[in-house]
Write a protein that holds these residues in place. Sequence first.
Motif, PDB file in Angstrom:
ATOM      1  N   ASN A 154     -42.349 -54.177 -86.825  1.00 56.76           N
ATOM      2  CA  ASN A 154     -43.100 -53.337 -85.808  1.00 56.76           C
ATOM      3  C   ASN A 154     -43.591 -54.075 -84.451  1.00 56.76           C
ATOM      4  N   THR A 155     -43.158 -55.321 -84.129  1.00 58.82           N
ATOM      5  CA  THR A 155     -43.795 -56.029 -83.106  1.00 58.82           C
ATOM      6  C   THR A 155     -43.693 -55.502 -81.975  1.00 58.82           C
ATOM      7  N   VAL A 156     -42.454 -55.132 -81.620  1.00 58.46           N
ATOM      8  CA  VAL A 156     -42.217 -54.323 -80.267  1.00 58.46           C
ATOM      9  C   VAL A 156     -42.982 -53.088 -79.988  1.00 58.46           C
ATOM     10  N   ALA A 157     -42.923 -52.412 -81.155  1.00 58.30           N
ATOM     11  CA  ALA A 157     -43.507 -51.141 -81.191  1.00 58.30           C
ATOM     12  C   ALA A 157     -45.125 -51.313 -80.618  1.00 58.30           C
ATOM     13  N   LYS A 158     -45.710 -52.272 -81.424  1.00 58.66           N
ATOM     14  CA  LYS A 158     -47.232 -52.409 -81.052  1.00 58.66           C
ATOM     15  C   LYS A 158     -47.507 -52.795 -79.601  1.00 58.66           C
ATOM     16  N   ASP A 159     -46.567 -53.804 -79.149  1.00 61.98           N
ATOM     17  CA  ASP A 159     -46.426 -54.078 -77.731  1.00 61.98           C
ATOM     18  C   ASP A 159     -46.474 -53.066 -76.896  1.00 61.98           C
ATOM     19  N   LEU A 160     -45.519 -52.187 -77.094  1.00 62.41           N
ATOM     20  CA  LEU A 160     -45.354 -51.238 -76.094  1.00 62.41           C
ATOM     21  C   LEU A 160     -46.186 -49.820 -76.444  1.00 62.41           C
ATOM     22  N   LEU A 161     -46.866 -49.812 -77.543  1.00 63.50           N
ATOM     23  CA  LEU A 161     -48.012 -48.900 -77.647  1.00 63.50           C
ATOM     24  C   LEU A 161     -49.366 -49.161 -76.765  1.00 63.50           C
ATOM     25  N   GLY A 162     -49.261 -50.453 -76.673  1.00 67.59           N
ATOM     26  CA  GLY A 162     -50.664 -50.778 -75.701  1.00 67.59           C
ATOM     27  C   GLY A 162     -50.363 -50.386 -74.325  1.00 67.59           C
ATOM     28  N   LYS A 163     -48.940 -50.679 -73.945  1.00 74.08           N
ATOM     29  CA  LYS A 163     -48.460 -50.404 -72.576  1.00 74.08           C
ATOM     30  C   LYS A 163     -48.650 -48.918 -72.340  1.00 74.08           C
ATOM     31  N   LEU A 164     -48.271 -48.166 -73.431  1.00 74.62           N
ATOM     32  CA  LEU A 164     -48.285 -46.657 -73.155  1.00 74.62           C
ATOM     33  C   LEU A 164     -49.750 -46.005 -73.096  1.00 74.62           C
ATOM     34  N   ASN A 165     -50.675 -46.496 -73.839  1.00 74.14           N
ATOM     35  CA  ASN A 165     -52.000 -46.238 -73.655  1.00 74.14           C
ATOM     36  C   ASN A 165     -52.595 -46.427 -72.128  1.00 74.14           C
ATOM     37  N   ALA A 166     -51.931 -47.692 -71.640  1.00 70.43           N
ATOM     38  CA  ALA A 166     -52.479 -47.869 -70.330  1.00 70.43           C
ATOM     39  C   ALA A 166     -51.992 -46.864 -69.341  1.00 70.43           C
ATOM     40  N   VAL A 167     -50.629 -46.778 -69.384  1.00 72.70           N
ATOM     41  CA  VAL A 167     -50.109 -45.640 -68.805  1.00 72.70           C
ATOM     42  C   VAL A 167     -50.540 -44.259 -68.834  1.00 72.70           C
ATOM     43  N   ALA A 168     -50.971 -43.842 -69.957  1.00 72.41           N
ATOM     44  CA  ALA A 168     -51.746 -42.801 -70.031  1.00 72.41           C
ATOM     45  C   ALA A 168     -52.985 -42.448 -69.618  1.00 72.41           C
ATOM     46  N   ARG A 169     -53.713 -43.510 -69.695  1.00 71.05           N
ATOM     47  CA  ARG A 169     -54.991 -43.466 -68.982  1.00 71.05           C
ATOM     48  C   ARG A 169     -55.012 -43.498 -67.547  1.00 71.05           C
ATOM     49  N   LEU A 170     -53.930 -43.972 -66.858  1.00 72.18           N
ATOM     50  CA  LEU A 170     -53.592 -43.998 -65.659  1.00 72.18           C
ATOM     51  C   LEU A 170     -53.091 -42.916 -65.072  1.00 72.18           C
ATOM     52  N   SER A 171     -52.735 -41.949 -65.935  1.00 70.70           N
ATOM     53  CA  SER A 171     -51.733 -40.690 -65.242  1.00 70.70           C
ATOM     54  C   SER A 171     -52.468 -39.779 -64.627  1.00 70.70           C
TER      55      SER A 171
END
Length: 281
Positions: free
Chosen positions: A264-281
Amino acid sequence: MINFNGELVENNTLFLNEENRGLRYGDSLFESIRVVNGKIYFWEDHYLRLMASMRILRMEIPMNFTMEYLEEQILETINADNLQNNAVRIRLTVFRKNGGLYLPTTNNVSFIMETKVLENAFYIHSDEAYEVELFKDHYVNSGLLSTLKSNNKIINVLGSIYAKENGYSNCLLLNNQKQVVEALNGNLFLVKGDTIKTPPLKDGCLNGITRKKLIASLEKLENYSLEEASISPFELQKADELFVTNVITGIQSITKYRKKEFTNTVAKDLLGKLNAVARLS
């Protein structure tokens, strides 16, 4: 409280009847929207998808159905339940008004908004076991209508029953070409090396908001290569990772499919980026 056409009513109030076209014919659309502390995640994307879907279904879009009006209605509904300081799931349902058989007597619409409290303000990765299997009793039709978030979800219902009866956390759906298109509750991504693959919309997968956001993020990342391409069932056991996306959960890693267990390494990496995008939306 329930918001029905801009009027707040108690959730046990009878405001629909047996002529409802969503009930009769599935003549309805819905959006599942995540709102945290009064901030609507990805609101513009939800709004534009809803408007496009209404046009495809030839629903009349009311003049007051602006982004500002619907946002105001969402926040009023949340405030009425005193949930303005919570993480909340909003379900916004739009359906054609009563009248007619298959042929409606009007294309005018009504809407309902309802709330449900979520546990976490941010997307959190779950490390719990999450095993999936193919659901092969029925198939998704490839094409435009399957990409809409409509109330025609009987395959998802039957697949969910199958998953529960057989001890699976989720099932993956196939289209009529026997290609893997999505999970029961979200879009599917497959990771092999540094390549991340997700089915194209033409295969019949949901035009998901989180899918769209991840694709946009991946196109900017040099360490991953993105492919929107059909996925064969034979590719699943060769993958390094599989994960499911939707706006409520974010990213859900699949831990096992048949005899294959996944990282699940990639999923965890992308989840952090998704949280960042969500906060900026």
